[in-house]
Every structure is written in C-alpha cells, then in structure tokens.
Design an enzyme around this catalytic site. Sequence first.
Site, PDB file in Angstrom:
ATOM      1  N   CYS A 395       0.884  -1.168   0.000  1.00  0.00           N
ATOM      2  CA  CYS A 395       0.000   0.000   0.000  1.00  0.00           C
ATOM      3  C   CYS A 395       0.916   1.210   0.000  1.00  0.00           C
ATOM      4  O   CYS A 395       1.731   1.377   0.918  1.00  0.00           O
ATOM      5  CB  CYS A 395      -0.880  -0.006   1.242  1.00  0.00           C
ATOM      6  N   CYS A 644     -11.360  18.366  11.390  1.00  0.00           N
ATOM      7  CA  CYS A 644     -11.191  17.411  10.288  1.00  0.00           C
ATOM      8  C   CYS A 644     -12.400  17.468   9.357  1.00  0.00           C
ATOM      9  O   CYS A 644     -12.556  16.618   8.490  1.00  0.00           O
ATOM     10  CB  CYS A 644     -11.010  15.999  10.839  1.00  0.00           C
TER      11      CYS A 644
HETATM   12  C1  LIG Z   1     -10.455  14.586  16.402  1.00  0.00           C
HETATM   13  S1  LIG Z   1     -10.149  13.774  17.903  1.00  0.00           S
HETATM   14  C2  LIG Z   1      -8.948  14.816  18.579  1.00  0.00           C
HETATM   15  C3  LIG Z   1      -7.953  14.137  19.441  1.00  0.00           C
HETATM   16  C4  LIG Z   1      -6.708  14.905  19.824  1.00  0.00           C
HETATM   17  N1  LIG Z   1      -6.879  16.314  19.901  1.00  0.00           N
HETATM   18  C5  LIG Z   1      -5.575  14.536  18.913  1.00  0.00           C
HETATM   19  O1  LIG Z   1      -5.169  15.365  18.089  1.00  0.00           O
HETATM   20  O2  LIG Z   1      -5.088  13.415  18.998  1.00  0.00           O
HETATM   21  C6  LIG Z   1     -11.628  14.139  18.791  1.00  0.00           C
HETATM   22  C7  LIG Z   1     -11.671  13.595  20.194  1.00  0.00           C
HETATM   23  O3  LIG Z   1     -12.846  14.045  20.823  1.00  0.00           O
HETATM   24  C8  LIG Z   1     -13.337  13.020  21.673  1.00  0.00           C
HETATM   25  N2  LIG Z   1     -14.729  13.365  21.978  1.00  0.00           N
HETATM   26  C9  LIG Z   1     -15.837  13.099  21.269  1.00  0.00           C
HETATM   27  N3  LIG Z   1     -16.892  13.679  21.842  1.00  0.00           N
HETATM   28  C10 LIG Z   1     -16.444  14.340  22.928  1.00  0.00           C
HETATM   29  C11 LIG Z   1     -17.065  15.162  23.904  1.00  0.00           C
HETATM   30  N4  LIG Z   1     -18.356  15.412  23.860  1.00  0.00           N
HETATM   31  N5  LIG Z   1     -16.320  15.684  24.852  1.00  0.00           N
HETATM   32  C12 LIG Z   1     -14.983  15.452  24.913  1.00  0.00           C
HETATM   33  N6  LIG Z   1     -14.337  14.677  24.014  1.00  0.00           N
HETATM   34  C13 LIG Z   1     -15.059  14.135  23.034  1.00  0.00           C
HETATM   35  C14 LIG Z   1     -13.084  11.775  20.900  1.00  0.00           C
HETATM   36  O4  LIG Z   1     -13.081  10.639  21.708  1.00  0.00           O
HETATM   37  C15 LIG Z   1     -11.722  12.096  20.307  1.00  0.00           C
HETATM   38  O5  LIG Z   1     -10.692  11.695  21.165  1.00  0.00           O
END
Ligand SMILES: C[S@@+](CC[C@H](N)C(=O)[O-])C[C@H]1O[C@@H](n2cnc3c(N)ncnc32)[C@H](O)[C@@H]1O
EC number: 2.1.1.190
Length: 691
Positions: A395, A644
Amino acid sequence: MNKNNRRSSSTSGHKRAGGAGKPRGGSSEQGSKRSEARVERDQRSGLSGARAAFGGGHSELNSAQTGQGRKGAARHASGGSGKRPANTALAGLPVEKNGEYTAEIIGIGHDGEGVGRVDGFTLFIPGALPGERVRVKVLKLKKQFGYAKLLEVQKASPDRVGPPCPIYDQCGGCQLQHLDYAAQLEVKRQLVVDNLERIGKLKVADRTGGVAGAADHYSGDYRMVKDAGQPADAGLGIPESQILNEDVLESAEVGKGMDTAGSAVSAINEADDSVGEGAYANNTGDADLYTGMAGSQGSLRSRELQPLQDTEFVDAASLLDSAGDGDAEILTQDGAGYEAAFAGTEGIVVYPTIGMDDPWRYRNKAQVPFGEEQGGLVGGFYAQGSHRIIDMEACLIQHSNNDEVIAKVKEIGRRLGIRAYREETHEGLLRHVVVKVGFRTGEIMVVLITNGEEIPRAAEWIREIRAAIPGVASICQNVNIGRTNVIFGRTTRVLWGHEVIYDYIGDVKFAISARSFFQVNPVQTEALYGKALEYAGLTGGETVVDAYCGIGTISLFLAKHAKKVYGVEIVPEAIEDAKRNALLNGISNAEFAVGGAEDVLPEWQRAGVRPDVIVVDPPRKGCDERLLDTILQLRPERVVYVSCNASTLARDLRVLEDGGYRTVSVQPVDMFPHTVHVENVALLVRCDTDV
Ligand SMILES: C[S@@+](CC[C@H](N)C(=O)[O-])C[C@H]1O[C@@H](n2cnc3c(N)ncnc32)[C@H](O)[C@@H]1O
C-alpha cells in the site's frame, strides 16, 4: 437534448493511456453508491439546497493529444437526434438509465467524484476530473441528479495523472490518486473556502476586494460551481446543508469516538460510510481504537444550517475565462507573497494547503483483515461491496516497514498453517494484523487479533516474527470473539517484548500501546500542531483549555509554552494515556479530566478557571452547542479550532463570530494525501482584542 448526447446501445470499454483518462474501473459504481447514500440520507432529513462541488475549467488537452477517446469522439460526432429517449425512467429528464452520454465535468464532489453536466442535468461520475469531457453510462437516476460510470475520457484534464497504485481501482482507500498532488492541495483549500462561504456565510479574504470567492483560486479552478441563473436549490440538485448533515449522520452511524473518518475499516464498511475500504490505507485518522466507546457522542443533533439563499454564484464559464490570469504568481503553494497579497483586504485568509514533500508512505499504522483463498492465508482489503478479502502486497501510503511486516507475518502464518477467521461461520483464528511503527524511533509493534485466546504454535510464531523483523519491539495479541465488524476486542496481552512502543511529535514523546490512538501521519501532525501552537500565541503565562484532547497530544505540545493546560476528553482510556504521556515527558502543568467537554468546561468555569486560549479539536460532527455557549461565556482572547471537517468547522465559526469573535485565518493541512480529507486549523480572536 444536446444532439451530441443520444442513447447508445453499445458499451465502450474502459480505456487507458498512460494513466491519463483512466476510468476508475470498479470504483465507479461504488462511488455512486456512496454519493447516493449521502444524498438519500439527506433526503430523509428533508433538507433542500444545492450541493457544493469544486469545479472549473482546465486548459485543453484534447483526445488526440492523450491518444484517447477516438472511438468515443466518433460516436459523439455522429450521435444526437435531439429526441428525448422514449423510455426515460423519470419523465422529463434529459438522460435515461443505461444510456451513454457525453458529459462536461464542472466540479469535484465531496467523495472526489467528478460532477458532470449533460444538458444541464447533474451526474456524479467517479474518476472524472473538472475540465474534462467524458463519455459515461448512467447507472442510476433521481429526479435532480444521477450517477454514472466513466467509460472514456475524451478531453483529459492537464491535472490528470496515472495513479501509481496498482490496486487503486479496487481498493477505495484513496480517492484522488488520479489527480496531480499540487491540484489535490488546491482542491482541499477550495473545499475549505467553499464551506466557509456557503455554510458559514463567512467572508473569505479576496485580494481583489471583490465578492468572496471571485478570485481566490490560484493555479487551478477547483472551486464551487453553480449554474448562473439557477435558483439556489436547483443548482446541482443536492442540498448544501447535506455536507454538514451527512457528516453528523456519518459520525452517529459509525459510532466512532476518534472519528476523523477512516480507519475502523470494518465499522465503516458496515455503515456504508463514504470513506472507503482500503484496509491498509483506511485513509484518515484512527477511529478504531475507541470505536463504540464514544458512540454515544455521535447522536444526531437537530442544529442544522439554513439552506442558503444567496445568489452570488460563480458561473463555470467565468471560471474558465479567469483561469490563467496571473493569480498563480501570488497564491503559490508555499504561501510566498500571500500575506502581502491579502494585506488590507477584509475577510478570513485561507492559506494554501500545507502538503507533503513526499506524499507517499506516510502512514505509521496498518490494520489488515485476514482471510483464506483456496486454503491459503491472505491479507489485504475487502473487495468492494463485500467482505471478501483480496490479498495485497503493498500500500503506497503505508510506511514501507508496515508492508514488509504484514508480508512476513502472512508468510509465517501460511507456513505454520494458521487459519484465518471466517465471518460466515465464525470459525478460524486470525482476524486482523495491526502493525505500528515509530517513525522517529523505528520501533515496531505487531498485534495479532484473534478469534479466541489460544494461538496454536504460538512460540514458533513469535520466534519467527522476531527473527524476520529486526525492529520488532512488541508482539501483542488482542482477543476479539465477537460477531462484529469492530476490529479490536476487549482483551490485549503482550506475547513478547514491551507493552508499548514510542514515537515523537516535535519533542514530545508518546507511548503507543496496541489500542491507544496516535495520529497516523506524524510528519503532518507536527505541521498541524505547530500551526495550532503559533495560533495560540503563547508567551508562557497563559491558561489553556484543550477540549476534545484525546491522548493529550495537543495539550502536551502546548504545555511547554503555557502556564497551565487543562485537557478534557470523553474516552477514559485516552485520558489515562494522556496522564501517562505527561509523566513520560516530565510535564506537570497539564491536568486532564474525563467527560463531555460541554459538561466539564462549565464545571471548570464554576471552579474559577479562566482560560486565555481555548483549543478545540472535535470529531467530525463539530463542537457541541453547549460547549460553544460556554466558550462565549468564558470569552478567551483566542480560540484555536482544529477540524477534520470543513463543513462543521464553518458552521461553528459562524456561531463564534455571532458571539463576538473574528476568524482571522484558516490553515488547511494535508494529513491524508490522495484521499478527499483535509484537516484545518483556524484562529479566532475576540473582537475587542488586537491581533
Ligand atoms: C479529532 S479527535 C482529537 C484528538 C486529539 N486532539 C488529537 O489530536 O489526537 C476528537 C476527540 O474528541 C473526543 N470526543 C468526542 N466527543 C467528545 C465530547 N463530547 N467531549 C470530549 N471529548 C469528546 C473523541 O473521543 C476524540 O478523542
């Protein structure tokens, strides 16, 4: 009806000429299904509007130059009675199912498919590129749009390239390999601009000072196109707010926590998600680890955007006219001259997408489903529309170590007579092999995911893996006995070596266990976090909140430059990792809490926490409304929004702008080259502050 477009009973074969003009074979129908699923979801939600698409013209590269399309061109020239086919399935449409037509491609849809027009009727055509003229076969029709398969490229885009991956057509993990990388970056920037303008109703800086979007393409024409003169909801026939809505749905349906779309391959297949089945590629962030755990977060929210009312559409023809007008000199890929070009203009500066110098072999993690073919072990990706596993050797977006490790594990497994898991009978042992590699440390972890505790000839297997893979630091087993598409089961044990491997982002060291989340493109993650750090404007004395912090990557990245960082995340295991990583790096000014950011931030507020900067990095569905409300109450000087999903980003920026913030700039970062996904960092400042 255009006289060039009349129904043909013959089906021309796919043509290939050096990759240019190559229809994406099997992916066409699949792509249609994906787009269709999105649209149908939207129809269920009763929205109306027009679908956003990127488009525009390209300089001519005719079929004679590409050596393509002679057959199609001949048919094209001779065809056309101007009569509507008698058996058009949906009355009044200029095309009919199974009919063959010539379409002009005016844009790129959100799954990377070409958006084409036949007599003003919209067709989604996987594999076609803006500016192209293509011969297509209509596969499915709806009232306002249809899906078609690319048969032949009659006039190729100059940005069309031959995808280097031999399994590109079948895999689906990548969607844009047939588009030159520089053009991919343009497409991604334009995606962001379009969403800001259309969903967020935000003004994007335009160095001409004119109407937003009038001149912000720089070397190509990958912008949103609507037909001049058509009402908003007649344009491409697909609701604009669907862009937002589908993501909310997607997030809810897949039930993923870390849902930057992609790597929970099985889960995604199950949900008919649009991201693709590329098992190795599973092309964006890593949803799998916490799949299900944060599923409750994915509930549908009624907060939707109003269908757009504006009529300032950019006409495709005007785009063609304006191409090559010198903009390219100013808006170069490296951003040179960018600041100067935008000086004195109003609106959000959307920078050129930060791409990779070498946009291949960027993934640090492979998770490959295993199966059996005529008794032999195979590992690769799911055939489209099924769970049959097709063997794969390489890949091109995986780190080459990962390919080698998978090949060796496969070979050893074959030799030792290891049986693969069979979904239909729920028998057999090996379900998936996951490989992780530390880009900086070179350490390798192999995880065998098995349907049962016992591994026959385990000692031999371990010995042979160790002998064959010098960098291996950890061999783990994860037991998953569920009749499920979720990759990991609950129990993980170390078969040999360490429980974790290590890698770095910048100078922060992270322990990566079999199940902990770690960004899959470490090179671009550094660029992304570097931008977040720059936007946070830290001087060492600030209090920072990192909402949706995952394993604390951004928190720890910022902690060295701040007085105190508070991180909040809903997945308890991720917070354990965050705490462990803080200790590992000797960081004592970071505090982490488990919970919904929308619940925990108000608690912190009541406890007297007053952040100067709030960073949010939510899942694809964007920030919870309550969190946005709390941010507006806390009134930090800066908000740094990492996203994202450009459509939910645009929606949330609108809310923050209405609450007294100004979006200064947005930096797109290409975390997942050759896929349609793009990550963004946005800087907002409180209106009464000077930045
Ligand atoms: C896009 S990831 C970002 C992770 C981190 N900032 C990184 O760059 O590795 C979004 C994160 O939000 C968490 N999440 C989803 N809903 C949430 C909520 N209501 N409150 C807090 N965290 C939440 C998910 O589990 C996930 O870890």
